[in-house]
Enzyme design. Structure first.
Site, mmCIF file in Angstrom:
data_model
loop_
_atom_site.group_PDB
_atom_site.id
_atom_site.type_symbol
_atom_site.label_atom_id
_atom_site.label_comp_id
_atom_site.label_asym_id
_atom_site.label_seq_id
_atom_site.Cartn_x
_atom_site.Cartn_y
_atom_site.Cartn_z
ATOM 1 N N GLU A 1 -6.436 8.534 2.353
ATOM 2 C CA GLU A 1 -7.008 7.770 1.301
ATOM 3 C C GLU A 1 -5.404 7.010 0.641
ATOM 4 O O GLU A 1 -5.741 6.120 -0.211
ATOM 5 C CB GLU A 1 -7.603 8.523 0.461
ATOM 6 C CG GLU A 1 -6.688 9.734 -0.309
ATOM 7 C CD GLU A 1 -6.638 10.877 0.726
ATOM 8 O OE1 GLU A 1 -5.964 12.086 0.052
ATOM 9 O OE2 GLU A 1 -6.927 11.020 1.745
ATOM 10 N N LEU A 2 -4.593 7.580 0.777
ATOM 11 C CA LEU A 2 -3.406 7.153 0.108
ATOM 12 C C LEU A 2 -2.906 5.438 0.706
ATOM 13 O O LEU A 2 -2.213 5.031 -0.188
ATOM 14 C CB LEU A 2 -2.234 7.875 0.074
ATOM 15 C CG LEU A 2 -2.287 9.265 -0.795
ATOM 16 C CD1 LEU A 2 -1.253 10.299 -0.776
ATOM 17 C CD2 LEU A 2 -2.480 8.704 -2.184
ATOM 18 N N THR B 1 -5.343 10.449 10.379
ATOM 19 C CA THR B 1 -3.927 10.005 10.266
ATOM 20 C C THR B 1 -3.315 10.052 9.094
ATOM 21 O O THR B 1 -4.001 9.855 7.936
ATOM 22 C CB THR B 1 -3.998 8.618 11.117
ATOM 23 O OG1 THR B 1 -4.628 7.784 10.496
ATOM 24 C CG2 THR B 1 -4.411 8.753 12.545
ATOM 25 N N GLU C 1 -0.358 22.805 6.776
ATOM 26 C CA GLU C 1 -1.772 23.610 6.061
ATOM 27 C C GLU C 1 -2.795 22.754 6.154
ATOM 28 O O GLU C 1 -3.845 23.293 6.580
ATOM 29 C CB GLU C 1 -1.368 23.656 4.448
ATOM 30 C CG GLU C 1 -0.360 24.477 4.013
ATOM 31 C CD GLU C 1 -0.232 25.801 4.615
ATOM 32 O OE1 GLU C 1 -1.732 26.573 4.366
ATOM 33 O OE2 GLU C 1 0.492 26.407 5.291
ATOM 34 N N THR C 2 -3.042 21.408 6.170
ATOM 35 C CA THR C 2 -4.484 20.641 6.673
ATOM 36 C C THR C 2 -4.555 21.061 8.033
ATOM 37 O O THR C 2 -5.710 21.171 8.296
ATOM 38 C CB THR C 2 -4.156 19.231 6.203
ATOM 39 O OG1 THR C 2 -4.093 19.160 4.839
ATOM 40 C CG2 THR C 2 -5.391 18.722 6.533
ATOM 41 N N GLU D 1 -0.047 17.139 15.286
ATOM 42 C CA GLU D 1 1.326 16.899 15.016
ATOM 43 C C GLU D 1 1.489 16.884 13.614
ATOM 44 O O GLU D 1 1.125 16.281 12.497
ATOM 45 C CB GLU D 1 1.770 15.236 15.423
ATOM 46 C CG GLU D 1 3.169 15.069 15.749
ATOM 47 C CD GLU D 1 3.815 14.359 14.562
ATOM 48 O OE1 GLU D 1 4.300 15.348 13.725
ATOM 49 O OE2 GLU D 1 3.990 13.252 14.722
ATOM 50 N N ASP E 1 0.682 -1.117 0.111
ATOM 51 C CA ASP E 1 0.077 -0.051 0.111
ATOM 52 C C ASP E 1 0.921 1.285 -0.012
ATOM 53 O O ASP E 1 0.474 2.219 -0.661
ATOM 54 C CB ASP E 1 -0.883 -0.097 1.149
ATOM 55 C CG ASP E 1 -2.263 0.564 1.088
ATOM 56 O OD1 ASP E 1 -2.581 1.239 0.058
ATOM 57 O OD2 ASP E 1 -2.902 1.168 2.112
ATOM 58 N N CYS F 1 7.904 13.108 9.443
ATOM 59 C CA CYS F 1 7.620 14.318 9.962
ATOM 60 C C CYS F 1 8.809 14.977 10.713
ATOM 61 O O CYS F 1 9.372 16.110 10.766
ATOM 62 C CB CYS F 1 6.341 14.622 10.821
ATOM 63 S SG CYS F 1 6.360 13.212 12.101
ATOM 64 N N GLU G 1 9.219 21.655 4.039
ATOM 65 C CA GLU G 1 9.489 20.077 4.258
ATOM 66 C C GLU G 1 9.207 19.427 2.744
ATOM 67 O O GLU G 1 8.203 19.697 2.221
ATOM 68 C CB GLU G 1 8.256 19.620 5.176
ATOM 69 C CG GLU G 1 8.241 18.229 5.448
ATOM 70 C CD GLU G 1 7.210 18.026 6.536
ATOM 71 O OE1 GLU G 1 7.617 17.228 7.474
ATOM 72 O OE2 GLU G 1 5.999 18.361 6.399
ATOM 73 N N LYS H 1 -10.177 8.119 10.720
ATOM 74 C CA LYS H 1 -10.157 8.424 9.413
ATOM 75 C C LYS H 1 -8.483 8.454 8.825
ATOM 76 O O LYS H 1 -7.976 9.456 9.023
ATOM 77 C CB LYS H 1 -10.635 9.780 9.031
ATOM 78 C CG LYS H 1 -11.273 10.012 7.495
ATOM 79 C CD LYS H 1 -9.658 10.528 6.770
ATOM 80 C CE LYS H 1 -10.050 10.723 5.070
ATOM 81 N NZ LYS H 1 -8.750 10.764 4.461
ATOM 82 N N PRO H 2 -8.111 7.267 8.232
ATOM 83 C CA PRO H 2 -6.881 7.089 7.773
ATOM 84 C C PRO H 2 -6.657 8.007 6.452
ATOM 85 O O PRO H 2 -7.617 8.183 5.650
ATOM 86 C CB PRO H 2 -6.601 5.716 7.635
ATOM 87 C CG PRO H 2 -7.821 5.182 7.512
ATOM 88 C CD PRO H 2 -8.940 6.068 8.226
ATOM 89 N N TRP I 1 -0.250 8.832 5.797
ATOM 90 C CA TRP I 1 -0.092 7.408 5.055
ATOM 91 C C TRP I 1 1.193 7.142 5.449
ATOM 92 O O TRP I 1 1.799 6.154 4.762
ATOM 93 C CB TRP I 1 -0.232 7.894 3.614
ATOM 94 C CG TRP I 1 0.372 9.193 3.005
ATOM 95 C CD1 TRP I 1 -0.240 10.336 2.859
ATOM 96 C CD2 TRP I 1 1.605 9.590 2.860
ATOM 97 N NE1 TRP I 1 0.537 11.271 2.573
ATOM 98 C CE2 TRP I 1 1.617 11.040 2.257
ATOM 99 C CE3 TRP I 1 2.882 8.728 2.926
ATOM 100 C CZ2 TRP I 1 2.687 11.620 1.911
ATOM 101 C CZ3 TRP I 1 4.235 9.432 2.452
ATOM 102 C CH2 TRP I 1 4.186 10.784 1.881
#
Length: 507
Positions: A191-192, A162, A244-245, A263, A102, A298, A397, A188-189, A164
């Protein structure tokens, strides 16, 4: 090479203890980033599905006055957490393989991640059990006719969003302490990379976790993550991802005055002094700090500051070591650098490298697709020098296997360069001088400091950052506190009247 499964498990949304197809019936393709082939799909949740998941979590939190979960003893919740850990261990090989397919990370890394997942559930099981004996601890008061104590209670229904890069592990950092605290949750993980998080739902069914305690929805951020963050019946949001998110999550939560923990991104420095005895030891830690997990970390120490006296020798060894990293299909034995997670991330990293070159930096090594890999989102480990502090590559980053190296001459200069960033997640210092290490531990503005290493992470120690890297702490007892609210209870213990007001006159 390990064999891929014949079929990636096809799962629905995990809501209320069972599987449910998304309300609009849409699904998102799952692409193996190392082969660029579609290997399955996951549900694409919408606001309607979020509504169902939050309702299930709310009902589970309140069911029978919380007797089955939120008000149950920590020992009861610990039993379920340990059962999850046991299933993770039992299914370790299958879960690691799914994680690799994945996300593109080397299978060795995915196996290590699963060990950490199990350990995290076990650790919070222990904390949940021990918590029962720590409630109602008396508070010392200056007045003898009052008694007071504090209660810690679960904060309620929590939304967990969370990333990926460590799909199941980053989810576990939130799920395990939230459940240990007595919260119910909607996860909610990204989507990637959602496959292993959905398998966590299957494990919850196997161990008999009470329905609705954990709900798992997959889908796009604007369609599933945003409605979760802004939902009026979600009592707290915990988010790991981009800065940003994170700003958008914080804005959405602010409308309901609900707490958040964030985080976020990082541009962490690693400062290497000239007093070290073994440059190769420092080089290996520097490499682990940026090339592990493809640099998609991160806290990656993506800015190396090296003393001018050893800069040339350090760079020569860094390039020599980088040339010997095995870059391959992540299922191959000994792979140490797999693909990045997606085509979008691949193109973003390439653009960072191209911009650095155009701004005058030197691509000392790497920066391109490995010649022996014709497909898949692979990027060579990349070392960039001749970098000014105004360049994009130094300030933003990248989230890929790209490191900048800059020289310094004095300790004060190193500290100034290290702190010249909007971020403050982590930082490291490599030196044989304990006094230097002690000074820089205090001087570097970050939530995590490593001495003579980079990136070690232990479930017992707090994790989190400052500045635009977010706030709040995960892991350790701090992670449990993330999902608790504190209630003061004070009792008047005297038979005497309070005496503040004069009693009415008797007729």
């Amino acid at each position: 090479m390990a064999a891929a499964p014949r079929d990636v498990p096809r799962r629905g949304l995990f809501i209320g203890g069972g599987w449910r197809e998304p309300s609009l019936g849409r699904r998102l393709p799952v692409v193996n980033p190392a082969t660029e082939t579609t290997i399955g799909d996951v549900p694409a949740a919408t606001a309607e599905d979020v509504e169902l998941a939050v309702a299930a979590a709310r009902e589970a939190f309140r069911r029978d006055g919380g007797r089955h979960w939120s008000c149950a003893s920590g020992a009861v919740r610990a039993k379920f957490l340990r059962a999850i850990a046991a299933k993770i261990k039992e299914k370790k090989s299958d879960l690691a393989l799914l994680e690799t397919l994945d996300s593109g990370k080397p299978l060795d890394e995915a196996n290590a991640d699963m060990d950490d997942v199990a350990a995290c559930f076990e650790y919070y099981a222990d904390l949940a059990e021990a918590f029962d004996g720590k409630q109602r601890l008396p508070i010392s008061l200056p007045m003898e006719n009052f008694k007071s104590y504090a209660l810690k209670e679960p904060i309620g229904v929590v939304g967990l969003i969370t990333p990926w890069n460590y799909p199941l592990l980053m989810a576990t950092w939130k799920v395990a302490p939230a459940l240990a605290a007595g919260c119910t949750a909607v996860l909610k993980p990204s989507e990637l990379a959602s496959l292993t998080c959905l398998e966590l739902g299957a494990i919850c069914i196997e161990i008999g976790l009470p329905p609705g305690v954990l709900n798992i929805i997959t889908g796009l951020g604007p369609e599933a993550g945003a409605p979760l963050a802004s939902h009026p019946h979600v009592d707290k949001v915990a988010f790991t991802g981009s800065t940003e998110t994170g700003k958008r999550v914080m804005t959405a939560a602010a409308q309901m005055v609900k707490p958040v923990s964030l985080e976020l991104g990082g541009k962490s420095p690693l400062i290497v002094f000239d007093d070290i005895d073994n440059i190769d030891n420092a080089v290996e830690w520097a490499m682990f700090g940026i090339f592990a997990n493809g640099g998609q970390v991160c806290s990656a120490t993506s800015r190396i500051l090296v003393h001018e006296k050893i800069a040339k020798q350090f760079l020569d060894r860094l390039v020599a070591w980088a040339k010997h990293i095995k870059i391959s299909d992540p299922l191959e034995e000994g792979c140490r650098l797999g693909s990045v997670v997606s085509e979008g991330q691949y193109e973003k990293i390439k653009k960072f490298i191209s911009t650095a070159r155009n701004e005058g930096a030197t691509i000392l090594y790497g920066g391109a697709r490995p010649q022996h890999l014709r497909r898949g989102f692979f990027i060579e480990p990349t070392i960039i020098t001749d970098v000014s502090t105004s360049m994009q590559i130094w300030r933003e980053e990248v989230f890929g296997p790209v490191v900048c190296v800059k020289e310094f001459s004095t300790e004060s200069e190193a500290v100034e360069l290290a702190n010249d960033t909007h971020y403050g997640l982590a930082g490291g210092v490599i030196s044989n001088d304990p006094e230097i290490c002690e000074r820089l531990t205090k001087a570097i503005q970050a939530g995590i400091i490593w001495i003579n290493c980079s990136q070690p992470c232990f479930v017992q120690a707090p994790w989190g950052g400052n500045k635009r890297s977010g706030f709040g702490r995960e892991l350790g007892e701090w992670g449990l506190d993330n999902y608790m609210t504190v209630k003061q209870v004070t009792k008047y213990c005297s038979d005497e009247p309070w005496g503040w007001y004069q009693p009415p006159s008797k007729l």
